[in-house]
Enzyme design. Structure first.
Site, short mmCIF file in Angstrom:
data_model
loop_
_atom_site.label_atom_id
_atom_site.label_comp_id
_atom_site.label_asym_id
_atom_site.label_seq_id
_atom_site.Cartn_x
_atom_site.Cartn_y
_atom_site.Cartn_z
N ASN A 24 50.23 47.90 11.75
CA ASN A 24 48.85 48.40 11.74
C ASN A 24 48.39 48.44 10.29
OD1 ASN A 24 49.69 50.92 10.55
ND2 ASN A 24 50.22 51.68 12.59
N GLN A 25 47.12 48.75 10.07
CA GLN A 25 46.61 48.65 8.70
C GLN A 25 47.30 49.63 7.76
OE1 GLN A 25 42.55 47.77 8.30
NE2 GLN A 25 42.50 48.03 6.09
N GLY A 26 47.62 50.82 8.26
CA GLY A 26 48.31 51.79 7.43
C GLY A 26 49.68 51.30 7.00
N GLU A 27 50.42 50.71 7.94
CA GLU A 27 51.75 50.16 7.63
C GLU A 27 51.63 48.98 6.66
OE1 GLU A 27 53.92 51.19 11.91
OE2 GLU A 27 52.73 49.36 11.68
N ASP A 75 52.51 49.18 21.38
CA ASP A 75 53.46 48.60 22.33
C ASP A 75 52.75 47.60 23.25
OD1 ASP A 75 55.34 50.31 21.25
OD2 ASP A 75 55.13 51.81 22.83
#
Length: 480
Positions: A192-195, A261
């Site tokens: 995701n963008q945070g990761e 998921d």
């Protein structure tokens, strides 16, 4: 977009598996012991979480899935096995004294009040055994999905990736942590963008995100990155292709639990069935818009996904719907007991007579398919001066009508072949035909369907409209 038959697609899922428990009830007062709400538990349920939820999503899409992970021989593990067995998910476990991970959530009025985690570190020996198990079995599958929740089951993920690569099995990874180099050699990594920004730093804008993604792809030697961006949609960046940017399809968001998921599961299922990576990502984007409307860890079924695609196609004006796509949607509707109505026409210069006729046709059942003569077909029937409006415009106008569900073109003079393929429950034609004179009627009757003839409204005609326009132009020219 065509929905493939996923039943022959074989997918291996490996990663951190867990049990998700949900206790819910009414929070009507504050505890006298501490300033916290008291929840009177009225309902308890368990669901598969982590990599197990990925496997459930794949099973719900109709693919053949096997799940591998580390669990304990404990009550949490027993409950997880029951959930998986009910869903038809096969599993191969490495049993460990570390036990089965469980996340217990307490909810009231669909709001999560607290989460309690029951987990212990996975021993290195158990993780090593899991990597060995994957290496032994991966050749039997179309895709390997690695679901990393940083709980310890994937301590030897590099060995899993290399084992899959040696057998030419694509590897799709849902990552965790700040070291993506351990995923080197994967086909695709889906942060995701945070990761993603944890690895590359904050992205100033979309162009910056794409540039940093390209650099990361080169650095860690993978084929593609899929960055999920919450309300901003998704960005697919491939090593040997440009970026594909998809807007979010979600209109309501109740709970994002397990949405990642669903994305990786849908992506893997579609890609494993033979769809291209961009098309697979588009399908995953549609699935994500469904699952975030559900509370808790959930899955998306193939029927739900096909219905979402139907809604998406309606929103886009049906510009690219094929016979196979309409056929699939008709079969879904009929499987739910809905009566499908079919009618056809040129619908050149759509007028109120057409609209009244189509509304009447729609009232003959639950779903209305409108087959439209292609431009070449119209010329055969009406002459070289027709159609006035090209096929794309006629389809867009028809799809904007609330009474019309699906629009599909055909090239022949009559839609008999298409009718026989779609097998509608009701065939409708306007005019003074006798039922046995209508093209496709026998196919419908042979399958137990009905044929109906509706009256056209007097005074409405495309030919008359064209004549009036020409008369007006002649008068205007004479006046000049």
């Amino acid at each position: 977009m065509n929905m493939h038959d996923f039943s022959k697609t074989k997918i291996l899922v490996v990663g951190d598996v867990m049990l998700d428990q949900y206790w819910s009830g009414r929070a009507g007062r504050i505890s006298p012991e501490a300033p916290v709400p008291v929840v009177k538990v009225a309902d308890e349920n368990v669901r598969a979480g982590g990599a197990a939820n990925v496997a459930l999503n794949i099973a719900d899409l109709g693919a053949d899935v096997n799940l591998m992970g580390v669990i304990g021989q404990d009550s949490f593990g027993q409950q997880l096995n029951q959930v998986l067995e009910q869903a038809g998910v096969a599993s191969n476990w490495v049993y460990s004294e570390s036990g089965t991970i469980c996340k217990l959530r307490v909810l009231s009025h669909h709001q999560q009040l607290i989460r309690m985690d029951f987990e212990n570190a996975v021993p290195e020996l158990s993780a090593k055994s899991l990597a060995k198990l994957v290496a032994e079995k991966v050749a039997d599958y179309d895709v390997l999905v690695i679901s990393d929740y940083a709980k310890g089951a994937l301590q030897f993920v590099e060995e899993m990736i290399q084992a899959a690569k040696s057998q030419q099995v694509p590897v799709l990874i849902d990552p965790k942590g700040n070291d993506f180099s351990r995923y080197a050699g994967a086909t695709l990594v889906k942060p995701n963008q945070g990761e993603f920004e944890l690895i590359v730093g904050v992205c100033a804008d979309q162009d910056d995100l794409i540039e940093k993604a390209k650099q990361l792809i080169q650095e860690i030697n993978i084929d593609a990155l899929l960055v999920t961006r919450s309300e901003h949609g998704m960005a697919l960046i491939e090593k040997d292709a440009g970026a594909t940017i998809l807007k979010s399809r979600a209109q309501e968001v109740f709970d994002v639990t397990g949405a990642g998921d669903t994305v990786i599961a849908t992506l893997a299922t579609a890609f494993g069935s033979g769809l291209s990576m961009p098309k697979s990502v588009k399908l995953a984007n549609e699935a994500a818009s469904i699952v975030v409307r559900k509370v808790g860890t959930s899955t998306v079924s193939k029927v739900e996904l096909e219905e979402q695609l139907n809604a998406s196609m309606r929103h886009q004006g049906y510009a690219s719907m094929s016979e196979d796509e309409v056929h699939s949607l008709v079969q879904i509707a009929q499987s739910k007991g809905e009566k499908v109505v079919f009618t056809n026409g040129c619908f050149d210069l759509l007028h109120s007579g057409h609209v009244r006729y189509l509304n009447e046709a729609a009232r003959q059942g639950d779903r209305l398919v409108v087959a439209v003569n292609s431009d070449e077909s119209v010329k055969l029937l009406k002459g070289d001066s027709r159609p006035i409006v090209e096929l794309a415009g006629r389809m867009e106008l028809l799809s904007a009508l609330s009474c019309v569900d699906w629009v599909v073109p055909f090239n022949e003079e009559t839609p008999e072949r298409l009718i026989c393929k779609l097998a509608p429950d009701v065939l409708v034609k306007g005019g003074d035909y006798k039922p046995d004179e209508i093209a496709g009627a026998q196919c419908v009757w042979d399958k137990g369907g009905e044929v109906a003839v509706l009256s056209f409204w007097e005074g409405y005609s495309t030919t008359r409209m064209v004549d009036k326009i020409q008369e007006a132009e002649i008068k205007e020219g004479a006046a000049q």
